[in-house]
Design a protein around this motif. Structure first.
Motif, short mmCIF file in Angstrom:
data_model
loop_
_atom_site.label_atom_id
_atom_site.label_comp_id
_atom_site.label_asym_id
_atom_site.label_seq_id
_atom_site.Cartn_x
_atom_site.Cartn_y
_atom_site.Cartn_z
N GLU A 263 35.88 -31.38 -51.26
CA GLU A 263 36.67 -32.12 -50.27
C GLU A 263 35.78 -32.66 -49.16
O GLU A 263 34.86 -31.99 -48.69
CB GLU A 263 37.73 -31.21 -49.65
CG GLU A 263 38.79 -30.74 -50.64
CD GLU A 263 39.66 -31.87 -51.14
OE1 GLU A 263 39.84 -32.87 -50.41
OE2 GLU A 263 40.14 -31.78 -52.28
N LEU A 264 36.07 -33.88 -48.74
CA LEU A 264 35.43 -34.47 -47.58
C LEU A 264 36.25 -34.09 -46.35
O LEU A 264 37.46 -33.88 -46.44
CB LEU A 264 35.38 -35.99 -47.73
CG LEU A 264 34.75 -36.54 -49.01
CD1 LEU A 264 34.92 -38.07 -49.05
CD2 LEU A 264 33.28 -36.18 -49.10
N SER A 265 35.61 -34.04 -45.23
CA SER A 265 36.34 -33.73 -44.00
C SER A 265 37.36 -34.84 -43.72
O SER A 265 37.17 -35.99 -44.14
CB SER A 265 35.39 -33.59 -42.82
OG SER A 265 34.85 -34.85 -42.48
N GLN A 266 38.41 -34.49 -43.01
CA GLN A 266 39.43 -35.48 -42.67
C GLN A 266 38.81 -36.64 -41.89
O GLN A 266 39.13 -37.81 -42.14
CB GLN A 266 40.53 -34.84 -41.85
CG GLN A 266 41.67 -35.79 -41.49
CD GLN A 266 42.41 -36.30 -42.69
OE1 GLN A 266 42.84 -35.52 -43.54
NE2 GLN A 266 42.56 -37.60 -42.81
N ARG A 268 35.72 -37.77 -42.00
CA ARG A 268 34.91 -38.63 -42.86
C ARG A 268 35.79 -39.49 -43.75
O ARG A 268 35.50 -40.66 -43.98
CB ARG A 268 33.95 -37.79 -43.71
CG ARG A 268 32.98 -38.68 -44.49
CD ARG A 268 31.99 -37.93 -45.32
NE ARG A 268 31.13 -38.84 -46.06
CZ ARG A 268 30.43 -38.51 -47.12
NH1 ARG A 268 30.46 -37.26 -47.57
NH2 ARG A 268 29.69 -39.40 -47.74
N ARG A 269 36.89 -38.92 -44.27
CA ARG A 269 37.78 -39.70 -45.11
C ARG A 269 38.38 -40.86 -44.32
O ARG A 269 38.46 -41.99 -44.81
CB ARG A 269 38.89 -38.81 -45.69
CG ARG A 269 38.37 -37.72 -46.61
CD ARG A 269 39.41 -37.26 -47.62
NE ARG A 269 40.67 -36.89 -47.04
CZ ARG A 269 40.99 -35.68 -46.59
NH1 ARG A 269 40.08 -34.70 -46.62
NH2 ARG A 269 42.19 -35.43 -46.11
#
Length: 284
Positions: A263-266, A268-269
């Motif tokens: 998962e990418l951090s919120q 970064r998304r």
């Protein structure tokens, strides 16, 4: 009830499908309610497995949605705000009901622990679920007119779907469910039981590397076709900008596909989606 139904659908998408919610904010404001209803419907049928202990109640839930779409629902379907919003969207944009019922039929697989037979079957599953959602969203943003996005939606759904299933592998394996196709596992000598036990073997890593290659192949095809997507429909495809960064995290030698998180951090998304939206169409 329509306005409050759309609000309810938007809240579901915000809570359960944040990336599509954020991407939808880059769509024309007058079309967002249509997107919220589609995405909320998708979230509702995708989470049926999480709400039941046995397949039969799940089959009943999915059948209710089939009945609703085919006009044979039991009781007042408008009392369900997601169904109410979806019905309004279908009528407003003349959406093909068959595509929606095919999405439901594909989700029956989720209710059982049967193995996915082949890579072809897995791509078909992604096509009937994720590709269909891209295509229906493009129809909404193009005011119900065919935007010529069938091919790009097909490849987009497989790339996005394969990436999502690999991200969810630890969760699926923990509950005894296997989306990795049997022919792929056999080709690499993967023992299915070791996967379900949470053991990341070299054979499994090789199989997943091949599957990432398939996802990237479809992503390349998407890139070749994105230039043909009408600007008004581009927001639907923005979540694809997240696929390659997630695949890259899975490429790391120390990444554990059964215990690690890709998962990418919120933050970064959000930044990736914003950057993609700032360009003339979602450049991937």
């Amino acid at each position: 009830m329509t306005s409050s139904s759309y609000d309810y659908a938007r809240e579901i998408v915000y809570a359960q499908d944040r990336d599509r919610y954020l991407a939808g904010l880059f769509a024309a404001e007058d079309a967002r309610n249509g997107l919220w209803s589609l995405y909320a419907f998708n979230a509702e049928i995708a989470r049926v497995r999480d709400l039941i202990r046995d397949p039969l109640p799940g089959e009943v839930r999915l059948q209710w949605w089939r009945d609703f779409l085919q006009g044979t629902e039991h009781g007042d379907a408008a009392a369900n705000p997601v169904a109410d919003a979806l019905g309004q969207t279908i009528r407003a944009y003349n959406l093909p009901v068959k595509a929606l019922t095919d999405m439901i039929d594909a989700r029956v697989f989720d209710l059982y622990d049967d193995p996915m037979p082949t890579l072809h079957d897995l791509e078909g599953y992604c096509g009937e679920t994720v590709s269909a959602l891209f295509q229906l969203g493009a129809l909404v943003l193009n005011k119900g007119q065919d935007a010529g996005t069938g091919e790009v939606a097909g490849h987009a759904g497989v790339a996005f779907g394969l990436c999502g299933l690999m991200r969810a592998l630890p969760w699926h394996a923990a509950r005894g469910q296997m989306y990795l196709p049997a022919d792929l596992l056999d080709r690499h000598g993967v023992d299915r039981q070791t996967v379900l036990k949470g053991e990341a073997t070299p054979e499994l890593r090789a199989a997943l590397a091949e599957l990432r290659g398939h996802a990237r192949h479809h992503l390349v095809r998407v890139r070749q076709k994105l230039k043909d997507v009408p600007p008004q429909a581009a927001a639907v495809f923005l979540p694809l900008a997240l696929v390659e960064p997630v695949l890259a995290r899975m490429d790391a030698k120390d990444f554990d596909p059964l215990r690690g998180s890709a998962e990418l951090s919120q933050l970064r998304r959000q930044w990736i989606l914003w950057r993609a939206a700032r360009k003339s169409g979602p450049k991937l």
